[in-house]
Design a protein around this motif. Structure first.
Motif, short mmCIF file in Angstrom:
data_model
loop_
_atom_site.label_atom_id
_atom_site.label_comp_id
_atom_site.label_asym_id
_atom_site.label_seq_id
_atom_site.Cartn_x
_atom_site.Cartn_y
_atom_site.Cartn_z
N MET A 137 2.92 17.92 2.65
CA MET A 137 2.80 19.10 1.80
C MET A 137 2.95 20.39 2.61
SD MET A 137 2.58 17.88 -1.19
CE MET A 137 2.15 19.32 -2.15
N GLY A 138 3.35 20.23 3.88
CA GLY A 138 3.63 21.40 4.70
C GLY A 138 2.50 21.88 5.59
N LEU A 139 1.41 21.14 5.64
CA LEU A 139 0.28 21.55 6.48
C LEU A 139 0.28 20.75 7.77
CD1 LEU A 139 -2.39 21.71 3.66
CD2 LEU A 139 -1.22 23.62 4.72
N THR A 140 -0.24 21.34 8.83
CA THR A 140 -0.39 20.64 10.09
C THR A 140 -1.75 19.96 10.07
OG1 THR A 140 0.94 22.33 11.16
CG2 THR A 140 -0.36 20.92 12.60
N CYS A 141 -1.75 18.70 9.62
CA CYS A 141 -3.00 17.98 9.41
C CYS A 141 -2.71 16.49 9.47
CB CYS A 141 -3.55 18.37 8.04
SG CYS A 141 -5.05 17.46 7.57
N PRO A 142 -3.58 15.72 10.13
CA PRO A 142 -3.33 14.29 10.27
C PRO A 142 -3.79 13.44 9.07
CG PRO A 142 -5.29 14.87 11.51
CD PRO A 142 -4.70 16.16 10.96
N PHE A 143 -4.43 14.05 8.06
CA PHE A 143 -4.97 13.26 6.95
C PHE A 143 -3.87 12.54 6.19
CE2 PHE A 143 -6.05 12.75 2.46
CZ PHE A 143 -7.23 12.03 2.56
N VAL A 144 -4.12 11.26 5.90
CA VAL A 144 -3.22 10.45 5.09
C VAL A 144 -4.03 9.72 4.03
CG1 VAL A 144 -1.53 8.58 5.07
CG2 VAL A 144 -1.63 10.12 7.03
N ALA A 145 -3.72 9.97 2.77
CA ALA A 145 -4.34 9.25 1.67
C ALA A 145 -3.67 7.89 1.57
CB ALA A 145 -4.18 10.02 0.37
N MET B 76 0.84 -1.17 0.00
CA MET B 76 0.00 0.00 0.00
C MET B 76 0.89 1.24 0.00
SD MET B 76 -2.75 1.44 2.78
CE MET B 76 -3.71 -0.04 2.69
N LYS B 77 0.40 2.28 -0.66
CA LYS B 77 1.10 3.55 -0.74
C LYS B 77 0.35 4.58 0.11
CE LYS B 77 2.87 2.74 -5.37
NZ LYS B 77 3.07 3.33 -6.69
N THR B 78 1.10 5.58 0.60
CA THR B 78 0.49 6.65 1.39
C THR B 78 1.03 8.01 0.94
OG1 THR B 78 2.16 6.57 3.13
CG2 THR B 78 0.21 5.17 3.43
N LEU B 79 0.21 9.02 1.18
CA LEU B 79 0.59 10.40 0.92
C LEU B 79 -0.08 11.25 1.99
CD1 LEU B 79 1.89 12.62 -0.80
CD2 LEU B 79 -0.14 12.54 -2.28
N ALA B 80 0.73 11.87 2.85
CA ALA B 80 0.20 12.62 3.98
C ALA B 80 0.05 14.10 3.66
CB ALA B 80 1.12 12.45 5.19
N CYS B 81 -1.00 14.68 4.16
CA CYS B 81 -1.22 16.12 4.02
C CYS B 81 -0.04 16.88 4.66
CB CYS B 81 -2.54 16.50 4.68
SG CYS B 81 -3.10 18.17 4.35
N ARG C 146 3.57 13.69 -5.95
CA ARG C 146 4.11 12.37 -6.33
C ARG C 146 5.47 12.11 -5.69
NH1 ARG C 146 1.08 9.93 -10.29
NH2 ARG C 146 -0.51 11.29 -11.17
N SER C 147 6.27 13.14 -5.50
CA SER C 147 7.59 12.95 -4.90
C SER C 147 7.51 12.59 -3.41
CB SER C 147 8.44 14.20 -5.08
OG SER C 147 8.02 15.24 -4.21
N LYS C 148 6.36 12.82 -2.79
CA LYS C 148 6.19 12.57 -1.36
C LYS C 148 5.48 11.25 -1.07
CE LYS C 148 6.88 17.22 -0.32
NZ LYS C 148 8.29 17.36 -0.08
N ILE C 149 5.09 10.51 -2.10
CA ILE C 149 4.41 9.23 -1.90
C ILE C 149 5.38 8.22 -1.29
CG2 ILE C 149 3.37 7.26 -3.10
CD1 ILE C 149 2.14 9.34 -5.05
N LYS C 150 4.87 7.50 -0.29
CA LYS C 150 5.67 6.49 0.40
C LYS C 150 5.06 5.11 0.16
CE LYS C 150 7.10 9.63 4.05
NZ LYS C 150 6.17 10.70 4.31
N GLU C 151 5.91 4.13 0.03
CA GLU C 151 5.49 2.74 -0.08
C GLU C 151 5.51 2.15 1.32
OE1 GLU C 151 3.99 -0.32 -2.22
OE2 GLU C 151 4.93 1.30 -3.35
N GLU C 152 4.37 1.72 1.81
CA GLU C 152 4.28 1.15 3.15
C GLU C 152 4.37 -0.36 3.09
OE1 GLU C 152 3.90 3.00 6.05
OE2 GLU C 152 4.13 4.77 4.78
N ALA C 153 5.06 -0.94 4.04
CA ALA C 153 5.13 -2.40 4.14
C ALA C 153 3.76 -2.94 4.53
CB ALA C 153 6.17 -2.81 5.16
#
Length: 66
Positions: free
Chosen positions: A9-17, A1-6, A58-65
Protein backbone atom coordinates in the motif's frame (compact mmCIF):
# COMPACT_ATOMS: atom_id res chain seq x y z
CA UNK A 1 -2.77 -19.05 2.28
CA UNK A 2 -3.22 -15.48 1.11
CA UNK A 3 -1.13 -12.45 2.08
CA UNK A 4 -1.47 -8.68 1.96
CA UNK A 5 1.57 -6.56 2.84
CA UNK A 6 1.49 -3.08 4.28
CA UNK A 7 4.35 -2.24 1.90
CA UNK A 8 2.02 -3.05 -1.01
CA UNK A 9 0.00 0.00 0.00
CA UNK A 10 3.06 2.22 -0.35
CA UNK A 11 4.31 2.29 3.24
CA UNK A 12 7.75 1.26 4.45
CA UNK A 13 6.59 -1.39 6.89
CA UNK A 14 7.28 -5.11 7.31
CA UNK A 15 3.71 -6.05 8.41
CA UNK A 16 2.06 -8.79 6.36
CA UNK A 17 -1.52 -9.89 6.93
CA UNK A 18 -2.03 -13.63 6.43
CA UNK A 19 -5.23 -15.63 6.13
CA UNK A 20 -7.59 -17.63 4.00
CA UNK A 21 -10.14 -14.98 3.02
CA UNK A 22 -9.84 -11.62 1.30
CA UNK A 23 -12.22 -10.12 3.87
CA UNK A 24 -9.97 -11.23 6.73
CA UNK A 25 -6.87 -9.77 5.09
CA UNK A 26 -8.56 -6.43 4.42
CA UNK A 27 -9.77 -6.32 8.04
CA UNK A 28 -6.28 -7.13 9.37
CA UNK A 29 -4.56 -4.52 7.20
CA UNK A 30 -7.20 -1.89 8.00
CA UNK A 31 -6.76 -2.47 11.73
CA UNK A 32 -2.97 -2.42 11.42
CA UNK A 33 -3.03 0.79 9.39
CA UNK A 34 -5.38 2.55 11.80
CA UNK A 35 -3.28 1.54 14.83
CA UNK A 36 0.24 1.86 13.40
CA UNK A 37 -0.01 4.45 10.61
CA UNK A 38 -2.93 6.74 11.51
CA UNK A 39 -1.50 9.83 9.79
CA UNK A 40 -0.74 7.98 6.54
CA UNK A 41 -4.20 6.37 6.57
CA UNK A 42 -5.75 9.80 7.09
CA UNK A 43 -3.98 11.08 3.95
CA UNK A 44 -5.04 8.01 1.94
CA UNK A 45 -8.65 8.36 3.06
CA UNK A 46 -8.66 12.03 2.04
CA UNK A 47 -7.73 10.92 -1.48
CA UNK A 48 -9.85 7.74 -1.78
CA UNK A 49 -13.29 6.75 -0.54
CA UNK A 50 -13.90 3.48 1.35
CA UNK A 51 -14.80 1.53 -1.78
CA UNK A 52 -11.61 2.65 -3.53
CA UNK A 53 -9.47 1.76 -0.51
CA UNK A 54 -11.12 -1.67 -0.31
CA UNK A 55 -10.56 -2.29 -4.02
CA UNK A 56 -6.92 -1.19 -3.80
CA UNK A 57 -6.23 -3.57 -0.92
CA UNK A 58 -8.02 -6.47 -2.61
CA UNK A 59 -6.06 -5.91 -5.83
CA UNK A 60 -2.78 -6.41 -3.90
CA UNK A 61 -3.69 -9.74 -2.27
CA UNK A 62 -1.31 -12.54 -3.19
CA UNK A 63 -1.93 -16.28 -3.13
CA UNK A 64 1.03 -17.97 -1.45
CA UNK A 65 2.03 -21.55 -2.18
CA UNK A 66 1.54 -23.75 0.86
Amino acid sequence: MKTLACADMGLTCPFVAKGDSDDDLVAQLTQHGNETHPEEVKVMRAQHDDAEMDAMMRSKIKEEAV
